[in-house]
Design a protein around this motif. Structure first.
Motif, PDB file in Angstrom:
ATOM      1  N   ASP A  32       0.831  -1.205   0.000  1.00 29.00           N
ATOM      2  CA  ASP A  32       0.000   0.000   0.000  1.00 29.00           C
ATOM      3  C   ASP A  32       0.868   1.259   0.000  1.00 29.00           C
ATOM      4  O   ASP A  32       1.928   1.296   0.620  1.00 29.00           O
ATOM      5  CB  ASP A  32      -0.914   0.021   1.228  1.00 29.00           C
ATOM      6  CG  ASP A  32      -1.843  -1.179   1.268  1.00 29.00           C
ATOM      7  OD1 ASP A  32      -2.171  -1.696   0.188  1.00 29.00           O
ATOM      8  OD2 ASP A  32      -2.228  -1.593   2.373  1.00 29.00           O
ATOM      9  N   THR A  33       0.381   2.282  -0.673  1.00 29.40           N
ATOM     10  CA  THR A  33       1.114   3.545  -0.724  1.00 29.40           C
ATOM     11  C   THR A  33       0.410   4.641   0.056  1.00 29.40           C
ATOM     12  O   THR A  33       1.047   5.405   0.778  1.00 29.40           O
ATOM     13  CB  THR A  33       1.311   4.000  -2.178  1.00 29.40           C
ATOM     14  OG1 THR A  33       0.028   4.093  -2.830  1.00 29.40           O
ATOM     15  CG2 THR A  33       2.197   3.014  -2.937  1.00 29.40           C
ATOM     16  N   SER A  34      -0.917   4.746  -0.061  1.00 29.28           N
ATOM     17  CA  SER A  34      -1.650   5.803   0.640  1.00 29.28           C
ATOM     18  C   SER A  34      -3.153   5.555   0.528  1.00 29.28           C
ATOM     19  O   SER A  34      -3.627   5.193  -0.549  1.00 29.28           O
ATOM     20  CB  SER A  34      -1.304   7.163   0.030  1.00 29.28           C
ATOM     21  OG  SER A  34      -2.057   8.200   0.613  1.00 29.28           O
ATOM     22  N   PRO A  35      -3.892   5.766   1.631  1.00 32.80           N
ATOM     23  CA  PRO A  35      -3.411   5.870   3.018  1.00 32.80           C
ATOM     24  C   PRO A  35      -3.140   4.480   3.579  1.00 32.80           C
ATOM     25  O   PRO A  35      -3.770   3.508   3.168  1.00 32.80           O
ATOM     26  CB  PRO A  35      -4.587   6.539   3.727  1.00 32.80           C
ATOM     27  CG  PRO A  35      -5.793   6.041   2.981  1.00 32.80           C
ATOM     28  CD  PRO A  35      -5.362   5.911   1.537  1.00 32.80           C
ATOM     29  N   THR A  36      -2.204   4.391   4.508  1.00 31.23           N
ATOM     30  CA  THR A  36      -1.838   3.084   5.030  1.00 31.23           C
ATOM     31  C   THR A  36      -1.363   3.222   6.463  1.00 31.23           C
ATOM     32  O   THR A  36      -1.378   4.310   7.046  1.00 31.23           O
ATOM     33  CB  THR A  36      -0.751   2.441   4.150  1.00 31.23           C
ATOM     34  OG1 THR A  36      -0.537   1.094   4.554  1.00 31.23           O
ATOM     35  CG2 THR A  36       0.562   3.215   4.237  1.00 31.23           C
ATOM     36  N   ASN A  37      -0.923   2.127   7.038  1.00 29.31           N
ATOM     37  CA  ASN A  37      -0.275   2.156   8.344  1.00 29.31           C
ATOM     38  C   ASN A  37       0.756   1.042   8.389  1.00 29.31           C
ATOM     39  O   ASN A  37       0.807   0.188   7.497  1.00 29.31           O
ATOM     40  CB  ASN A  37      -1.285   1.997   9.484  1.00 29.31           C
ATOM     41  CG  ASN A  37      -1.847   0.593   9.571  1.00 29.31           C
ATOM     42  OD1 ASN A  37      -2.318   0.062   8.566  1.00 29.31           O
ATOM     43  ND2 ASN A  37      -1.816  -0.002  10.743  1.00 29.31           N
ATOM     44  N   ILE A  50      12.251   0.759  18.928  1.00 29.09           N
ATOM     45  CA  ILE A  50      12.381   1.958  19.761  1.00 29.09           C
ATOM     46  C   ILE A  50      13.785   2.071  20.362  1.00 29.09           C
ATOM     47  O   ILE A  50      14.269   3.186  20.608  1.00 29.09           O
ATOM     48  CB  ILE A  50      11.295   2.007  20.860  1.00 29.09           C
ATOM     49  CG1 ILE A  50      11.117   3.463  21.321  1.00 29.09           C
ATOM     50  CG2 ILE A  50      11.596   1.073  22.015  1.00 29.09           C
ATOM     51  CD1 ILE A  50       9.855   3.733  22.073  1.00 29.09           C
ATOM     52  N   ILE A  51      14.463   0.955  20.571  1.00 31.45           N
ATOM     53  CA  ILE A  51      15.859   1.008  21.024  1.00 31.45           C
ATOM     54  C   ILE A  51      16.737   1.637  19.942  1.00 31.45           C
ATOM     55  O   ILE A  51      17.564   2.520  20.211  1.00 31.45           O
ATOM     56  CB  ILE A  51      16.365  -0.400  21.390  1.00 31.45           C
ATOM     57  CG1 ILE A  51      15.683  -0.895  22.672  1.00 31.45           C
ATOM     58  CG2 ILE A  51      17.884  -0.407  21.573  1.00 31.45           C
ATOM     59  CD1 ILE A  51      15.957  -2.349  22.994  1.00 31.45           C
ATOM     60  N   LEU A  52      16.559   1.193  18.690  1.00 27.47           N
ATOM     61  CA  LEU A  52      17.326   1.751  17.585  1.00 27.47           C
ATOM     62  C   LEU A  52      16.962   3.219  17.351  1.00 27.47           C
ATOM     63  O   LEU A  52      17.827   4.037  17.031  1.00 27.47           O
ATOM     64  CB  LEU A  52      17.089   0.939  16.309  1.00 27.47           C
ATOM     65  CG  LEU A  52      17.557  -0.519  16.350  1.00 27.47           C
ATOM     66  CD1 LEU A  52      17.147  -1.245  15.077  1.00 27.47           C
ATOM     67  CD2 LEU A  52      19.070  -0.588  16.534  1.00 27.47           C
ATOM     68  N   PHE A 198       3.284   5.043  21.784  1.00 22.07           N
ATOM     69  CA  PHE A 198       4.295   4.755  20.763  1.00 22.07           C
ATOM     70  C   PHE A 198       3.736   3.885  19.643  1.00 22.07           C
ATOM     71  O   PHE A 198       4.060   4.094  18.465  1.00 22.07           O
ATOM     72  CB  PHE A 198       5.513   4.085  21.385  1.00 22.07           C
ATOM     73  CG  PHE A 198       6.459   3.532  20.356  1.00 22.07           C
ATOM     74  CD1 PHE A 198       7.150   4.366  19.489  1.00 22.07           C
ATOM     75  CD2 PHE A 198       6.631   2.164  20.224  1.00 22.07           C
ATOM     76  CE1 PHE A 198       8.001   3.856  18.525  1.00 22.07           C
ATOM     77  CE2 PHE A 198       7.482   1.647  19.264  1.00 22.07           C
ATOM     78  CZ  PHE A 198       8.169   2.494  18.414  1.00 22.07           C
ATOM     79  N   ILE A 199       2.915   2.895  19.986  1.00 28.28           N
ATOM     80  CA  ILE A 199       2.315   2.074  18.929  1.00 28.28           C
ATOM     81  C   ILE A 199       1.520   2.951  17.970  1.00 28.28           C
ATOM     82  O   ILE A 199       1.579   2.784  16.748  1.00 28.28           O
ATOM     83  CB  ILE A 199       1.424   0.977  19.547  1.00 28.28           C
ATOM     84  CG1 ILE A 199       2.280  -0.023  20.306  1.00 28.28           C
ATOM     85  CG2 ILE A 199       0.617   0.263  18.453  1.00 28.28           C
ATOM     86  CD1 ILE A 199       1.466  -1.086  21.037  1.00 28.28           C
ATOM     87  N   TYR A 200       0.785   3.912  18.530  1.00 25.91           N
ATOM     88  CA  TYR A 200       0.022   4.830  17.692  1.00 25.91           C
ATOM     89  C   TYR A 200       0.952   5.674  16.827  1.00 25.91           C
ATOM     90  O   TYR A 200       0.683   5.901  15.638  1.00 25.91           O
ATOM     91  CB  TYR A 200      -0.828   5.736  18.586  1.00 25.91           C
ATOM     92  CG  TYR A 200      -1.624   6.773  17.825  1.00 25.91           C
ATOM     93  CD1 TYR A 200      -2.844   6.458  17.238  1.00 25.91           C
ATOM     94  CD2 TYR A 200      -1.144   8.065  17.684  1.00 25.91           C
ATOM     95  CE1 TYR A 200      -3.573   7.412  16.527  1.00 25.91           C
ATOM     96  CE2 TYR A 200      -1.859   9.031  16.983  1.00 25.91           C
ATOM     97  CZ  TYR A 200      -3.067   8.694  16.410  1.00 25.91           C
ATOM     98  OH  TYR A 200      -3.779   9.639  15.708  1.00 25.91           O
ATOM     99  N   HIS A 201       2.066   6.153  17.381  1.00 27.65           N
ATOM    100  CA  HIS A 201       2.989   7.028  16.651  1.00 27.65           C
ATOM    101  C   HIS A 201       3.901   6.284  15.673  1.00 27.65           C
ATOM    102  O   HIS A 201       4.483   6.897  14.780  1.00 27.65           O
ATOM    103  CB  HIS A 201       3.886   7.777  17.644  1.00 27.65           C
ATOM    104  CG  HIS A 201       3.256   8.994  18.231  1.00 27.65           C
ATOM    105  ND1 HIS A 201       3.659   9.528  19.444  1.00 27.65           N
ATOM    106  CD2 HIS A 201       2.262   9.807  17.776  1.00 27.65           C
ATOM    107  CE1 HIS A 201       2.948  10.607  19.718  1.00 27.65           C
ATOM    108  NE2 HIS A 201       2.089  10.795  18.724  1.00 27.65           N
ATOM    109  N   SER A 202       4.063   4.988  15.852  1.00 26.50           N
ATOM    110  CA  SER A 202       5.113   4.258  15.125  1.00 26.50           C
ATOM    111  C   SER A 202       4.952   4.325  13.608  1.00 26.50           C
ATOM    112  O   SER A 202       5.949   4.415  12.881  1.00 26.50           O
ATOM    113  CB  SER A 202       5.156   2.798  15.581  1.00 26.50           C
ATOM    114  OG  SER A 202       3.908   2.151  15.368  1.00 26.50           O
ATOM    115  N   SER A 203       3.715   4.297  13.111  1.00 24.31           N
ATOM    116  CA  SER A 203       3.516   4.382  11.660  1.00 24.31           C
ATOM    117  C   SER A 203       4.002   5.721  11.123  1.00 24.31           C
ATOM    118  O   SER A 203       4.670   5.783  10.080  1.00 24.31           O
ATOM    119  CB  SER A 203       2.035   4.199  11.313  1.00 24.31           C
ATOM    120  OG  SER A 203       1.604   2.882  11.565  1.00 24.31           O
TER     121      SER A 203
END
Length: 284
Positions: A32-37, A50-52, A198-203
């Protein structure tokens, strides 16, 4: 190192770090290109990411009075928060490009990510269950991401700095707690911010990082076309190639990183361009 060598080191290092974070081993593959997650394969992959990311968002410092590694520059004394990350060095490339003039996209996407990181939000009703505290916490995105990255990486004995951060955040929220109580609050903070926010922000973070990688690729395309050439030799049926390394690149590590950088440009980045749905960008 001179400026040409330094740019090769910065761009190759950034590409390498982003490759480690945004790839199809950590995230579930899609076209998928847009919109996606973007969804992590497992919770272990989320923790590694998140460590990296925290390493990417850490300042590269001199050790015991020695020069900063790889000839990199120190941020100014009045540095903004994103200047104390690797984005500072990418920002320098965007403002003073050497391999080509077309660094506008790189400068733009670095600034977009920097502004997002420096933004603040309020997390309502944070339950720090080990302390019987439920409170609203106002925090910048870069601060909570670095704190979560450190907590994911280290045991409690190595979290003194983050415990101080947590004490100050709670004091700002109207709760003065001692150091021992702050240590007890670490697990609750991590669960609330890492396992939820963070899960919400990760995408969106993955989109920012992927945009930087693509901007580096686009910026280097003219240099790759200038540098890449066939040697005329064939080995086991494969035509040999070489690069016209700029004369200014003399340091062995910069020479090696220039080669790595050009080799990366032989094909497009692993992860296609994508735009995350607005529903993953409207909160926090």
């Amino acid at each position: 190192m001179n400026d040409v060598e330094r740019e090769a080191v910065i761009l190759n290092s950034a590409w390498e770090m982003i490759n480690g974070m945004v790839n199809w081993s950590l995230f579930v593959k899609h076209a998928d290109t847009s919109p996606t997650n973007m969804m992590f394969e497992t919770s272990a992959h989320r923790r590694l990411f998140i460590i990296l990311l925290a390493d990417f968002l850490s300042e590269i410092r001199a050790f015991k009075g020695e020069a900063i590694p790889l000839g990199l520059s120190a941020p100014p004394s009045n540095a903004r928060p994103s200047d104390l990350t690797f984005l500072f060095h990418l920002r320098h490339v965007g403002a003073n490009p050497i391999f080509g003039p077309g660094s506008g996209d790189l400068a733009r996407v670095v600034e977009e990510f920097s502004n997002w990181l420096e933004g603040e939000f309020v997390a309502h009703g944070v339950n720090l269950h080990s302390t019987d505290l439920v409170t609203d916490i106002e925090i910048s995105r870069i601060r909570y991401l670095k704190m979560c990255g450190d907590i994911a990486k280290h045991n409690l004995a190595r979290l003194a700095t983050n415990v101080k951060h947590l004490q100050r955040l709670l004091e700002k929220a109207g709760h003065e707690i001692d150091e021992t109580t702050a240590y007890l609050a670490v697990d609750g903070f991590f669960e609330w911010f890492h396992d939820d926010i963070f899960i919400y922000h990760s995408s969106q973070i993955a989109e920012f990082l992927n945009n930087i990688r693509w901007a580096i690729y686009d910026y280097l395309e003219p240099e790759f076309r200038r540098s890449y050439h066939h040697t005329g030799e064939v080995y086991s049926g494969i035509a040999m190639y070489n690069y016209k390394v700029p004369d200014q690149i003399q340091q062995p590590i910069a020479h090696a990183m220039y080669w790595q950088l050009m080799n990366r440009c032989r094909s497009e980045p692993w992860v296609h361009r994508f735009v995350v749905s607005d529903s993953f960008k409207s909160q926090y």
